[in-house]
Design a protein around this motif. Sequence first.
Motif, short mmCIF file in Angstrom:
data_model
loop_
_atom_site.label_atom_id
_atom_site.label_comp_id
_atom_site.label_asym_id
_atom_site.label_seq_id
_atom_site.Cartn_x
_atom_site.Cartn_y
_atom_site.Cartn_z
N ALA A 80 -1.90 55.87 16.81
CA ALA A 80 -2.37 54.89 15.82
C ALA A 80 -3.86 54.68 16.03
O ALA A 80 -4.29 54.31 17.13
CB ALA A 80 -1.62 53.58 15.95
N ARG A 165 -5.90 50.67 9.50
CA ARG A 165 -4.97 51.35 10.40
C ARG A 165 -4.50 52.66 9.79
O ARG A 165 -4.23 52.76 8.59
CB ARG A 165 -3.78 50.45 10.68
N HIS A 166 -4.40 53.66 10.66
CA HIS A 166 -3.94 54.98 10.21
C HIS A 166 -3.05 55.58 11.28
O HIS A 166 -3.31 55.45 12.48
CB HIS A 166 -5.15 55.90 9.96
N TYR A 167 -1.98 56.24 10.83
CA TYR A 167 -1.01 56.85 11.74
C TYR A 167 -1.03 58.36 11.52
O TYR A 167 -0.35 58.88 10.64
CB TYR A 167 0.39 56.29 11.50
N ALA A 174 7.47 56.27 13.40
CA ALA A 174 7.58 55.12 12.49
C ALA A 174 8.51 54.05 13.05
O ALA A 174 8.25 52.85 12.89
CB ALA A 174 8.09 55.59 11.12
N TYR A 179 4.40 49.65 12.19
CA TYR A 179 3.24 49.69 11.31
C TYR A 179 2.68 48.28 11.13
O TYR A 179 3.34 47.28 11.47
CB TYR A 179 3.62 50.27 9.94
N HIS A 201 -4.56 42.04 8.26
CA HIS A 201 -3.37 42.81 8.61
C HIS A 201 -2.82 42.35 9.95
O HIS A 201 -3.57 41.89 10.82
CB HIS A 201 -3.67 44.31 8.65
N GLU A 208 3.53 47.72 17.30
CA GLU A 208 2.47 47.01 16.59
C GLU A 208 2.76 45.51 16.53
O GLU A 208 1.84 44.69 16.64
CB GLU A 208 2.31 47.56 15.17
N ASP A 290 7.06 57.39 6.20
CA ASP A 290 5.64 57.42 6.52
C ASP A 290 5.12 55.99 6.63
O ASP A 290 5.05 55.27 5.63
CB ASP A 290 4.86 58.18 5.45
N PRO A 291 4.74 55.52 7.83
CA PRO A 291 4.27 54.14 7.97
C PRO A 291 2.95 53.87 7.28
O PRO A 291 2.61 52.71 7.02
CB PRO A 291 4.15 53.97 9.49
N ASN A 292 2.18 54.92 6.96
CA ASN A 292 0.90 54.72 6.28
C ASN A 292 1.08 54.08 4.90
O ASN A 292 0.15 53.45 4.38
CB ASN A 292 0.17 56.06 6.14
N VAL A 295 0.54 50.15 5.11
CA VAL A 295 -0.67 49.54 5.67
C VAL A 295 -1.45 48.76 4.62
O VAL A 295 -1.80 47.59 4.82
CB VAL A 295 -1.56 50.62 6.32
#
Length: 629
Positions: A80, A165-167, A174, A179, A201, A208, A290-292, A295
């Motif tokens: 992350a 934030r970026h994964y 995930a 996330y 966020h 997280e 996909d957790p992105n 965000v």
Amino acid sequence: MPQPIQLKDHEKDARLVRRRVYVGLAVVMAFFGVLAARMYYLQVVQYDYHSTLSESNRVHVQPIPPTRGLIYDRNGRIIADNRPSFSLTVTRERAGDWRGVLDTVVEVLGLTVEDRQLFEKRVLQGRRPFEPVPILFELSEEQIAHVAVNQFRLPGVEVAAQLVRHYPQGMHFAHSVGYVGRINEQELKALDPVNYSGTHHIGKTGIEKFYEDELHGKVGYEEVETNARGRVLRVLKRTDPEPGNDITLTLDLQLQEAAEAALGGRRGAVIALQPSTGEVLAMVSQPSFDPNLFVTGISFKDYGELRDSIDRPLYNRVLRGLYPPGSTIKPAMAIAGLDAGVVTPTSRVFDPGFYQLPNVKHKYRNWNRGGDGWVDLQTAIMRSNDTYFYDLAHKLGIDRMHDYMSRFGLGQRVALDLNEETGGLMPSRDWKRARYRQPWYPGETLILGIGQGYMQATPLQLAQATSLIATRGKWVRPHLAKSIGGRPAVDPEPMPDIELRDPRYWDLAREGMEMVLHGARGTAKRVGDTAAYRIAGKSGTAQVVAIKQGEKYDSKKLDERHRDHALFVGFAPADDPQIAVAVMVENGESGSGVAAPVVKQVMDAWLLDEHGQLKTEFTPTLSAEASPR
């Protein structure tokens, strides 16, 4: 007769005028006196107060949000991170008719009605006065240009650069790392309003969320001078924020990928632990997501697809999936029977293919309808003989069974930093009386002895119970954080070790588990024969739907999602365990045929080098008893 004409008294008129002038002058002087007194009060007496107000109109304190800490796997690979992004912000107090401004934004950027509704919802969320609210993220260069050209139509609207934030590993972590998402109103009420000013966020799930305080950092601020329109003219003072702590996890990216590949796209869960340390080496729940997407705000369509999917990708099967553990608990049951003194290593039970309670006609079937004949404890583990464990459970009783299984972690949360974990269920007399207002029946004790009935466990709990057998009862909570800001993770409330009357009972159960894969009649012998090392393991089957007394299980008559779940737990190398694995394949039916090969593939990925040989660091140098905790 004409009246005499009175002559005007100029002296009297002059005196009257003078009096009026004096009165008027006094009134004017009184007014000037009041004004002077008021000015003195404001300028002198209340100087500090009004100078502060004046300064506040000119000088504003703007928060500087801290940079969120990074998350790495155990080998330093980034899981992350934060990447720069341009977002569109609105300051409601400076926008005037802010709803009209939002309409203009939608027009300028060619957005949809749904976007307009989302913008208003974000603007109306609680925040501090004069704090910019991001309404649109990931602006393209074209969108930035459109905003710049139409800036005169968009008061209070600005393009702001920020870290988002970026994964980079996408779906791989995930369910473990989780996330971040936008702070909602409920969370805003519970957060420190100072430290989270400027932060939009917060951790929503996984690591997280659990380590939010460590990852967030401390807010900074800067005093800026602004003009009457709120435009910043210059920075007067700046205090830099403190970035959040970086976290190194116990997870291994390559092992995670290997576990996912071994599962082969099937619905299920894989959890791998290092028995001596409790480190979680891999944690897979399939399918994933996909957790992105979460965000910067997931779309209604994307969220609907995830939420309504029959495969439940948002569901964390490792931590929240509750399944009957089936025969995977038989080694722990054997240890409980030995320690309680109801069986001995040489105790034998004759298995005709079923078991009956005294004076009861009902037959409790063994999976092998033909029976295994006379079986002792280790043979019963190797063959997964139900009849032996029916008899053991009957002798042990529900009260002692509940006590021993609870010591192995069943029916309780076992992890240190996995706050989404559910406790499962280890039933007892009191539980049934409170839940159903019924007494406990002997038949329920029997089926509990083979991991069926009311008992429910998560794959994580099964992995921990297996680790306890591997370490001979040394309790170390499973955990994901290896270090936080360079400091090792510490368990504030360690669990007590499992102490047996005779430590050799551990070896009897371990040898029985080893025979499952390497014994002549082991239920997973085909998997053990292909291994380059010795594995100790146990298969299990979790029923999804019950079958009638006397009927045989026929998968062809069942819908695919009504078929039995396949489970397998194990550790390796058997003489010096370096990894413990629990696998659950939904509707996989065969623990030995479906789940056991997955366990072996995960173990191979961890223990073997590129030449298929045991890695040097795993070559035994200490006896199992002397292995560090």
